[in-house]
Motif scaffolding. Structure first.
Motif, PDB file in Angstrom:
ATOM      1  N   ALA A  88     -15.763 -30.180 -31.394  1.00 51.63           N
ATOM      2  CA  ALA A  88     -15.404 -31.406 -32.111  1.00 51.63           C
ATOM      3  C   ALA A  88     -16.500 -31.703 -33.128  1.00 51.63           C
ATOM      4  CB  ALA A  88     -15.252 -32.580 -31.142  1.00 51.63           C
ATOM      5  N   PRO A  89     -16.178 -32.457 -34.169  1.00 49.78           N
ATOM      6  CA  PRO A  89     -17.214 -32.844 -35.134  1.00 49.78           C
ATOM      7  C   PRO A  89     -18.292 -33.702 -34.461  1.00 49.78           C
ATOM      8  CG  PRO A  89     -15.012 -33.259 -36.004  1.00 49.78           C
ATOM      9  CD  PRO A  89     -14.838 -32.940 -34.563  1.00 49.78           C
ATOM     10  N   VAL A  90     -19.473 -33.657 -35.036  1.00 50.32           N
ATOM     11  CA  VAL A  90     -20.578 -34.427 -34.484  1.00 50.32           C
ATOM     12  C   VAL A  90     -20.285 -35.912 -34.623  1.00 50.32           C
ATOM     13  CG1 VAL A  90     -21.873 -34.432 -36.653  1.00 50.32           C
ATOM     14  CG2 VAL A  90     -23.092 -34.675 -34.471  1.00 50.32           C
ATOM     15  N   GLU A  91     -20.693 -36.678 -33.608  1.00 55.57           N
ATOM     16  CA  GLU A  91     -20.547 -38.128 -33.615  1.00 55.57           C
ATOM     17  C   GLU A  91     -21.936 -38.749 -33.571  1.00 55.57           C
ATOM     18  OE1 GLU A  91     -18.141 -39.206 -30.343  1.00 55.57           O
ATOM     19  OE2 GLU A  91     -16.335 -38.178 -31.066  1.00 55.57           O
ATOM     20  N   PHE A 104     -19.440 -29.221 -26.975  1.00 53.76           N
ATOM     21  CA  PHE A 104     -19.334 -27.763 -27.040  1.00 53.76           C
ATOM     22  C   PHE A 104     -18.748 -27.257 -25.732  1.00 53.76           C
ATOM     23  CE2 PHE A 104     -23.367 -28.538 -25.019  1.00 53.76           C
ATOM     24  CZ  PHE A 104     -23.487 -27.552 -24.063  1.00 53.76           C
ATOM     25  N   VAL A 105     -18.255 -26.023 -25.767  1.00 53.66           N
ATOM     26  CA  VAL A 105     -17.728 -25.367 -24.576  1.00 53.66           C
ATOM     27  C   VAL A 105     -18.376 -23.993 -24.464  1.00 53.66           C
ATOM     28  CG1 VAL A 105     -15.742 -24.466 -25.857  1.00 53.66           C
ATOM     29  CG2 VAL A 105     -15.634 -24.624 -23.368  1.00 53.66           C
ATOM     30  N   PHE A 130     -17.370 -24.311 -18.837  1.00 57.56           N
ATOM     31  CA  PHE A 130     -17.615 -25.747 -18.753  1.00 57.56           C
ATOM     32  C   PHE A 130     -17.687 -26.341 -20.150  1.00 57.56           C
ATOM     33  CE2 PHE A 130     -21.726 -23.668 -18.963  1.00 57.56           C
ATOM     34  CZ  PHE A 130     -22.438 -24.437 -19.876  1.00 57.56           C
ATOM     35  N   GLU A 131     -17.501 -27.638 -20.205  1.00 55.02           N
ATOM     36  CA  GLU A 131     -17.631 -28.416 -21.431  1.00 55.02           C
ATOM     37  C   GLU A 131     -18.754 -29.428 -21.234  1.00 55.02           C
ATOM     38  OE1 GLU A 131     -14.032 -30.190 -22.692  1.00 55.02           O
ATOM     39  OE2 GLU A 131     -12.872 -28.326 -22.676  1.00 55.02           O
ATOM     40  N   GLU A 132     -19.616 -29.532 -22.214  1.00 51.85           N
ATOM     41  CA  GLU A 132     -20.718 -30.481 -22.163  1.00 51.85           C
ATOM     42  C   GLU A 132     -20.910 -31.090 -23.545  1.00 51.85           C
ATOM     43  OE1 GLU A 132     -22.670 -31.955 -20.150  1.00 51.85           O
ATOM     44  OE2 GLU A 132     -22.169 -30.992 -18.242  1.00 51.85           O
ATOM     45  N   THR A 133     -21.794 -32.069 -23.621  1.00 48.64           N
ATOM     46  CA  THR A 133     -22.092 -32.738 -24.891  1.00 48.64           C
ATOM     47  C   THR A 133     -23.606 -32.802 -25.068  1.00 48.64           C
ATOM     48  OG1 THR A 133     -20.090 -34.076 -24.724  1.00 48.64           O
ATOM     49  CG2 THR A 133     -21.784 -34.819 -26.257  1.00 48.64           C
ATOM     50  N   PRO A 189     -27.427 -36.323 -38.144  1.00 47.36           N
ATOM     51  CA  PRO A 189     -27.370 -37.783 -38.028  1.00 47.36           C
ATOM     52  C   PRO A 189     -28.748 -38.392 -37.841  1.00 47.36           C
ATOM     53  CG  PRO A 189     -25.712 -36.747 -36.637  1.00 47.36           C
ATOM     54  CD  PRO A 189     -26.622 -35.655 -37.108  1.00 47.36           C
ATOM     55  N   GLY A 190     -28.931 -39.534 -38.450  1.00 43.78           N
ATOM     56  CA  GLY A 190     -30.149 -40.319 -38.305  1.00 43.78           C
ATOM     57  C   GLY A 190     -29.796 -41.789 -38.284  1.00 43.78           C
ATOM     58  N   ARG A 191     -30.767 -42.612 -37.999  1.00 45.11           N
ATOM     59  CA  ARG A 191     -30.509 -44.051 -37.959  1.00 45.11           C
ATOM     60  C   ARG A 191     -30.120 -44.541 -39.342  1.00 45.11           C
ATOM     61  NH1 ARG A 191     -33.588 -49.136 -35.193  1.00 45.11           N
ATOM     62  NH2 ARG A 191     -32.726 -50.735 -36.565  1.00 45.11           N
TER      63      ARG A 191
END
Length: 878
Positions: free
Chosen positions: A286-289, A300-301, A353-356, A395-397
């Motif tokens: 999936a796209p980065v959030e 990711f998987v 497995f799927e993780e984030t 991504p950053g603040r």
């Protein structure tokens, strides 16, 4: 007596098993303990003296155990089995059938009675059943040695072989002769541990095809004269120095398919094929959030045929996609790729497995720049699977104030290249030229001037990497303070105070320490709330604080938080640390939500979800009012005219109403609720939705008699239930688990209301009060789940406690609800209230007096059973 043959024979067989078990359990235990190590092959690795000593000791122990068992064993006889069967029958009928008439022989009447007695005993004997044997020997084996030996034998059967026991004879002087009658070699195939597959014993595998995992280790042992047996193999692929084919012990790793052959007397050969170990794979799903604070989440998987051991994400600058303008126009200093460890599952399989990957890289030099992210995973054979590089903006603040954005941009340029130091100095000087227009306070301006002086100094004398990192950290802190004002510092002080208080809970602090820590927490809370108010943006509509906007929400939240802290301190002083810790967690969640709700609000029309929350809050308030009136009617049953007898002393049902509550009829609503203003009870049903025939709260006032009051309360309870049913049918369609839980909770509330109505019609006020309490608990649960469902489905309805419409409505409803003792229901939604009914030290004395009064009344057996039962429930609850 033929009917006794089967049960007596079965009992005799059971007695035989029982006596064999009790007499020979030591023999079996020693036998199992002897076979287990020999089957595992311990004799092949231990000195011959120890092996033979073990065998001799065990043999002697077996002989002793056999003699001990033979002396204690007795073959059970049929008479013993018959007696055991007879002992299980009432009156021992079998023994009675064998008795002879002692007196009255020759007398016809006596003989007739004796004959009837025998017939009865014969009838009873037909119920005879086999008696189960007692195979327990726990009293003789208190340490469970038999189970230990049995477990060792089972493990030996799983991982060893019975063939190995015969190798003990090979250790003796006649071992060569014994070898002629048994196997002259042994071999094992041990797959890699990560495959989870068992070790194979080659002597048990017939010659022919053999499939083994890649990387398996084959170990062979050759016995007898050297050269009698030889080993030939092509599976290891060894090219260097290879040990002799006739070496007594050989070991090699299977790397390829080939042939394994043991040549000689009793040898065997196998065609070995390899089960390939496939390299792992990984991909981004999936796209980065990312959130406003810069915390990224990348799903990711990963999968492998056995298990993924570890993984990394490599983040590298994508220089071709950088907008080379302003401070990024110069060539960048070398920036090492950032390598992050991928999260692995703690439980379950790692085969698929799927993780984030979650991390906050806002302070990294690559933040907000184009990068490539490459995921890689490794399996136990150190094979690596790499995913295709993913292009993204790291991504950053996000900063919203222009001055803060400018400072962060200069920090980025400084980390991009040390050649930008002069440019950064010029821009910062320009920003500080007119401080009154950009800086909210003097502190931030002075911090910027200090950074400028450091840059001037570094420009003159040079700047190393450590100094540049220190300067970048100072710019980051300045940008945060410019963005949040002093809010970040206030939040940090609040978190520190909360951590110290939590530590005090775990360590059992004294009352003085608790009081000091609570004062510190209140002070930090006040500072944080002040910073929230100072940094809140004006709501839309032209005014800084519109009605119903943030100003009102902030005031309500402040009062609620103060009450919650008072309750935490009270619980800690009473030693109820578990409850205090639970409320502390709720306080933390409230404070986290306050940072989200600032700047929200408005006067627009309510959404369907907001309207449902308002109606539920009204229904909850009306149910509380009915519960209060039912409680006052119950008090009137126990103590008629109590209000006139007690004078001005407030009763539990009146709470803080004081003199206003005295002299009211049982049907009069409580003061402090909106329902008391117009006498209606159906406000929670929505405009125009109140069922016809809904009773007014004035119905059934004290002048109508007790029966009329109960009937009026039952009608109002029925109207409230029907209104809730209509409200539930109009709920917005909310997918997800929270929406389903909200509907189930409201259905439970309807059922509890229906039961309360039936109890009111039957005159059982105590039962009705309990059911009404269940209905209120279910309504509160339904409101919480509905708010959560609205938040999850983006329907402008915040989760519980976030300060939005739900928070306003539920706070209003909770403020107006009182329990039977007149206390407001507190932030936890439970009776007991966060409100301090008595200020100062008298609160504990008054609580003790109330408990003593409850105990005194419950001990008075002259009181009605209904009152005694209710008092008992009160004591159990409070």
């Amino acid at each position: 007596m033929s009917h006794l043959r089967v049960p007596v024979f079965a009992t005799q067989v059971g007695m035989l098993a029982e006596r064999v078990t009790q007499a020979f359990w030591p023999f079996w235990t020693i036998l199992f303990a002897t076979l287990a190590p020999l089957m595992m092959g311990w004799q092949d690795s231990l000195p011959i003296e120890i092996v033979w000593g073990f065998v001799v000791v065990m043999a002697l122990a077996l002989i002793a155990a056999a003699i001990w068992g033979a002396r204690r064993f007795k073959m059970p006889k049929r008479a013993e089995a018959l007696a055991r069967v007879d002992s299980r029958l009432p009156g021992r009928p079998i023994a009675a059938l064998a008795d002879q008439q002692a007196i009255g022989a020759g007398d016809a009447a006596s003989e007739e009675i004796w004959q009837v007695h025998l017939e009865r005993m014969a009838a009873r004997s037909r119920d005879a059943k086999a008696v189960q044997p007692d195979l327990r020997v726990a009293s003789r084996d208190p340490y469970g040695l038999r189970y230990i030996a049995l477990l060792a034998l089972v493990v030996a059967f799983m991982f060893g072989s019975l063939w190995r026991v015969g190798s003990v004879a090979d250790l003796g002087p006649t071992g060569g002769a014994a070898m002629a009658s048994g196997p002259m070699w042994e071999g094992w195939v041990a797959p890699p541990a990560y495959t989870g597959k068992p070790t194979l014993y080659l002597a048990d595998i017939p010659a022919g095809p053999l499939r083994v995992p890649e990387g398996s280790t084959i170990t062979l042992r050759l016995y007898g004269e050297v050269g009698t047996l030889t080993v030939h193999e092509t599976v290891s692929g060894r090219m260097g120095e290879v040990e002799s084919a006739s070496a007594p012990q050989q070991a090699f790793v299977v790397e390829q398919a080939g042939r394994l052959e043991i040549d000689g007397n009793g040898g065997a050969a196998w065609d070995v094929s390899v089960i390939d170990d496939i390299a792992p794979s990984v991909s981004i799903t999936a796209p980065v959030e990312a959130d406003a604070n810069g915390e990224m989440a990348q799903a990711f998987v990963a999968d492998d045929d056995y298990a993924v051991v570890s993984g990394t994400a490599t983040i590298a600058l994508d220089l071709d996609r950088v907008d080379r303008r302003f401070g990024l126009a110069v060539a960048p200093d070398p920036i090492d790729p950032l390598i992050l460890d991928l999260p692995m599952p703690f439980t379950g399989s790692r085969a698929n497995f799927e993780e984030t990957l979650i991390d906050n890289l806002s302070e990294h030099p690559l933040a907000n720049l184009p990068v490539t992210v490459t995921f890689a995973v490794t399996d136990a054979r150190e094979q690596i699977g790499v995913a295709a590089p993913e292009q993204m903006i790291l991504p950053g603040r996000r900063f919203f104030r222009p001055i803060a954005k400018a400072v962060i941009e200069q920090r980025r340029d400084l980390l991009w290249s040390a050649e930008n130091d002069r440019r950064v100095l010029q821009v910062l000087r320009a920003l500080s030229n007119r401080p009154g227009d950009l800086f909210r306070n003097e502190t931030t301006y002075l911090r910027m001037r200090h950074i400028i002086r450091q840059l001037v100094n570094f420009e003159e004398f040079g700047m190393n990497d450590d100094q540049r990192d220190e300067l970048a950290q100072a710019l980051w802190d300045l940008a945060i303070q410019l963005e949040d004002g002093n809010l970040a510092d206030a939040r940090e002080r609040l978190e520190r105070a909360q951590e110290r208080l939590a530590e005090a809970m775990r360590n059992g602090a004294s009352d003085e320490e608790i009081a000091a820590l609570m004062d510190e927490l209140r002070e930090a809370m006040d500072d944080y709330m002040a910073m929230l108010a100072q940094n809140a943006e004006p709501a839309e509509g032209g005014t800084d604080q519109p009605d119903g906007g943030d100003g009102e929400s902030l005031d309500v939240s402040r009062a609620e938080l103060q009450a919650l802290m008072d309750r935490i301190q009270e619980l800690m002083e009473e030693g109820r640390m578990a409850e205090a810790a639970e409320l502390m967690e709720q306080l933390n969640q409230l404070m986290e939500n306050l940072t989200v709700t600032q700047g929200e609000g408005g006067d627009g029309p309510p959404t369907p979800g907001e309207q449902s929350m308002e109606e539920l809050a009204d229904t909850l308030r009306d149910q509380q009012q009915l519960n209060d009136e039912a409680f006052r009617d119950l008090q009137e049953q126990f103590n008629p005219g109590r209000g006139e007898q007690d004078g001005n002393q407030p009763q539990p049902g009146q709470g803080q109403q004081g003199e206003q509550g005295q002299g009211q009829g049982s049907g009069q609503p409580l003061e402090g609720g909106e329902g008391g203003q117009d006498g209606q009870t159906g406000e929670g049903l929505g405009q125009g939705d109140r069922p016809e025939g809904g009773a007014q709260s004035g119905d059934g006032a004290g002048g109508e008699g007790q029966g009329g009051t109960e009937q009026s309360l039952a009608d109002r309870q029925d109207a409230l239930r029907r209104g809730l049913e209509q409200l539930r049918s109009r709920l917005p369609s909310l997918p997800g688990e929270s929406g389903e839980e909200a509907r189930r909770a409201l259905e439970q509330a309807e059922d509890a209301m229906d039961e309360a109505e039936n109890a009111l019609r039957d005159g059982d006020l105590a039962e009705a009060i309990d059911r009404q309490a269940e209905a209120m608990d279910a309504l509160r649960e339904g409101m919480r789940n509905l708010g959560r469902a609205l938040a999850e489905n983006d329907m402008d309805q915040p989760d519980e406690g976030q300060g939005g419409q739900q928070g306003d409505v539920t706070e209003q409803a909770q403020t107006e609800r009182r329990d039977p003792l007149g206390r407001q229901v507190g932030n936890t939604g439970q009776y007991g209230s966060d409100e301090n009914m008595l200020q100062g030290g008298d609160v504990y004395r008054r609580a003790e007096e109330l408990l003593e009064e409850l105990r005194r009344r419950s001990a008075d057996q002259a009181r009605p059973d209904l009152e005694l039962e209710y008092l008992k429930r009160l004591l159990d609850r409070f």
